[in-house]
Design a protein around this motif. Sequence first.
Motif, PDB file in Angstrom:
ATOM      1  N   ALA A 165     -15.311   5.377  -4.253  1.00 45.14           N
ATOM      2  CA  ALA A 165     -15.208   5.228  -2.799  1.00 45.14           C
ATOM      3  C   ALA A 165     -13.740   5.175  -2.390  1.00 45.14           C
ATOM      4  O   ALA A 165     -12.870   4.772  -3.166  1.00 45.14           O
ATOM      5  CB  ALA A 165     -15.925   3.960  -2.351  1.00 45.14           C
ATOM      6  N   SER A 166     -13.471   5.591  -1.169  1.00 45.55           N
ATOM      7  CA  SER A 166     -12.104   5.589  -0.669  1.00 45.55           C
ATOM      8  C   SER A 166     -11.612   4.156  -0.510  1.00 45.55           C
ATOM      9  O   SER A 166     -12.290   3.309   0.072  1.00 45.55           O
ATOM     10  CB  SER A 166     -12.037   6.318   0.679  1.00 45.55           C
ATOM     11  OG  SER A 166     -10.733   6.260   1.204  1.00 45.55           O
ATOM     12  N   SER A 167     -10.435   3.885  -1.046  1.00 48.09           N
ATOM     13  CA  SER A 167      -9.861   2.544  -0.936  1.00 48.09           C
ATOM     14  C   SER A 167      -8.346   2.643  -1.009  1.00 48.09           C
ATOM     15  O   SER A 167      -7.793   3.593  -1.557  1.00 48.09           O
ATOM     16  CB  SER A 167     -10.378   1.626  -2.054  1.00 48.09           C
ATOM     17  OG  SER A 167     -10.055   2.161  -3.322  1.00 48.09           O
ATOM     18  N   SER A 168      -7.661   1.650  -0.453  1.00 48.97           N
ATOM     19  CA  SER A 168      -6.197   1.638  -0.448  1.00 48.97           C
ATOM     20  C   SER A 168      -5.675   1.178  -1.805  1.00 48.97           C
ATOM     21  O   SER A 168      -6.180   0.210  -2.375  1.00 48.97           O
ATOM     22  CB  SER A 168      -5.677   0.717   0.653  1.00 48.97           C
ATOM     23  OG  SER A 168      -6.091   1.170   1.922  1.00 48.97           O
ATOM     24  N   ASN A 218     -10.234  -6.229  -4.597  1.00 49.77           N
ATOM     25  CA  ASN A 218     -11.576  -5.790  -4.954  1.00 49.77           C
ATOM     26  C   ASN A 218     -11.473  -4.336  -5.397  1.00 49.77           C
ATOM     27  O   ASN A 218     -11.263  -3.447  -4.581  1.00 49.77           O
ATOM     28  CB  ASN A 218     -12.511  -5.931  -3.748  1.00 49.77           C
ATOM     29  CG  ASN A 218     -13.935  -5.503  -4.068  1.00 49.77           C
ATOM     30  OD1 ASN A 218     -14.202  -4.896  -5.110  1.00 49.77           O
ATOM     31  ND2 ASN A 218     -14.861  -5.788  -3.179  1.00 49.77           N
ATOM     32  N   LEU A 219     -11.568  -4.108  -6.711  1.00 50.56           N
ATOM     33  CA  LEU A 219     -11.394  -2.758  -7.255  1.00 50.56           C
ATOM     34  C   LEU A 219     -12.715  -2.064  -7.547  1.00 50.56           C
ATOM     35  O   LEU A 219     -12.731  -1.013  -8.179  1.00 50.56           O
ATOM     36  CB  LEU A 219     -10.533  -2.815  -8.527  1.00 50.56           C
ATOM     37  CG  LEU A 219      -9.104  -3.336  -8.329  1.00 50.56           C
ATOM     38  CD1 LEU A 219      -8.335  -3.300  -9.647  1.00 50.56           C
ATOM     39  CD2 LEU A 219      -8.362  -2.542  -7.268  1.00 50.56           C
ATOM     40  N   SER A 220     -13.814  -2.637  -7.103  1.00 51.83           N
ATOM     41  CA  SER A 220     -15.114  -2.016  -7.365  1.00 51.83           C
ATOM     42  C   SER A 220     -15.242  -0.681  -6.638  1.00 51.83           C
ATOM     43  O   SER A 220     -15.862   0.256  -7.145  1.00 51.83           O
ATOM     44  CB  SER A 220     -16.248  -2.954  -6.964  1.00 51.83           C
ATOM     45  OG  SER A 220     -16.188  -3.254  -5.584  1.00 51.83           O
ATOM     46  N   ASP A 221     -14.657  -0.577  -5.428  1.00 49.30           N
ATOM     47  CA  ASP A 221     -14.711   0.687  -4.694  1.00 49.30           C
ATOM     48  C   ASP A 221     -13.962   1.784  -5.432  1.00 49.30           C
ATOM     49  O   ASP A 221     -14.390   2.937  -5.479  1.00 49.30           O
ATOM     50  CB  ASP A 221     -14.114   0.517  -3.285  1.00 49.30           C
ATOM     51  CG  ASP A 221     -15.031  -0.274  -2.367  1.00 49.30           C
ATOM     52  OD1 ASP A 221     -16.231  -0.396  -2.696  1.00 49.30           O
ATOM     53  OD2 ASP A 221     -14.554  -0.764  -1.338  1.00 49.30           O
ATOM     54  N   THR A 222     -12.819   1.419  -6.033  1.00 45.34           N
ATOM     55  CA  THR A 222     -12.044   2.392  -6.805  1.00 45.34           C
ATOM     56  C   THR A 222     -12.852   2.902  -7.987  1.00 45.34           C
ATOM     57  O   THR A 222     -12.858   4.096  -8.290  1.00 45.34           O
ATOM     58  CB  THR A 222     -10.736   1.754  -7.304  1.00 45.34           C
ATOM     59  OG1 THR A 222     -10.022   1.208  -6.192  1.00 45.34           O
ATOM     60  CG2 THR A 222      -9.860   2.783  -7.994  1.00 45.34           C
ATOM     61  N   TYR A 246       0.807  -1.216   0.000  1.00 44.60           N
ATOM     62  CA  TYR A 246       0.000   0.000   0.000  1.00 44.60           C
ATOM     63  C   TYR A 246       0.846   1.275   0.000  1.00 44.60           C
ATOM     64  O   TYR A 246       0.317   2.368   0.144  1.00 44.60           O
ATOM     65  CB  TYR A 246      -0.934   0.005   1.209  1.00 44.60           C
ATOM     66  CG  TYR A 246      -1.934  -1.126   1.177  1.00 44.60           C
ATOM     67  CD1 TYR A 246      -2.821  -1.279   0.112  1.00 44.60           C
ATOM     68  CD2 TYR A 246      -1.980  -2.068   2.197  1.00 44.60           C
ATOM     69  CE1 TYR A 246      -3.732  -2.313   0.075  1.00 44.60           C
ATOM     70  CE2 TYR A 246      -2.895  -3.113   2.169  1.00 44.60           C
ATOM     71  CZ  TYR A 246      -3.766  -3.225   1.105  1.00 44.60           C
ATOM     72  OH  TYR A 246      -4.668  -4.269   1.060  1.00 44.60           O
ATOM     73  N   LYS A 276     -14.570  -6.914  -8.703  1.00 44.71           N
ATOM     74  CA  LYS A 276     -14.432  -7.389  -7.324  1.00 44.71           C
ATOM     75  C   LYS A 276     -13.470  -8.563  -7.222  1.00 44.71           C
ATOM     76  O   LYS A 276     -13.076  -8.937  -6.121  1.00 44.71           O
ATOM     77  CB  LYS A 276     -15.797  -7.813  -6.772  1.00 44.71           C
ATOM     78  CG  LYS A 276     -16.782  -6.670  -6.595  1.00 44.71           C
ATOM     79  CD  LYS A 276     -18.081  -7.172  -5.991  1.00 44.71           C
ATOM     80  CE  LYS A 276     -19.061  -6.033  -5.770  1.00 44.71           C
ATOM     81  NZ  LYS A 276     -20.333  -6.497  -5.160  1.00 44.71           N
TER      82      LYS A 276
END
Length: 217
Positions: free
Chosen positions: A197-200, A189-193, A52, A171
């Motif tokens: 949405a905030s994601s690492s 899971n890259l759906s948040d990106t 990360y 995902k």
Amino acid sequence: MKTTPATQAGNPPRLRSALLAALTGVMALVFAFAFTGCESAEPYTPIPAEAYSARPAGTLNAGDVIRVSYPGAPELNTVQKIEANGKVSLPTIGSVTAQGKSVASLQSQLTGLYQSHLQNPTVLVAVETAASGVYVSGEVVKPGKIALDRPMTAFEAIMEAGGFTKFANPKQVVVVRNVNGKHQRYALNLSDTLSGASSSAFYLRPYDTIYVKQSRW
């Protein structure tokens, strides 16, 4: 109670329907269990904390193509491929080892070497093409090798490969990495990106392979 012919004729069909429904339900449970078991059996490695954090672009390697520029003497500008022995051949000073050095350290070394040769000894080094890269496959528009010439995340590499296809499941993205001769598999899971949405961010290392799975729906 007396059994009539109609009752005798009616029971078997109802019984067969009930048995068929029960059998169908059992089979559905069996398939669901088997499917879930296969999914959970995949051996993924816990993502290390270092994934990360971005690293510098790294050191130069044999096969990298670099551009060497001389602001005080542009006629000397050159593009060189680092040879298998790790060296490049430069105007006036000849052969210099580039492999294993960062761009900044090579620039500093060259500036020092040209002190006695140029009135303005400043030298600029930039990577034109990196030999090391990452490989993107699965449900992306343009599968293939992506040059890793800068710190790059898994999401950025997928975008470099044209992005997800309409069949992709963001995902379920797998990064395969060789660590001390053993393949480690990281599930992302890259759906948040994609949704904002905030994601690492997961940062890639040379020769990582990214596989985007297909959606089942």
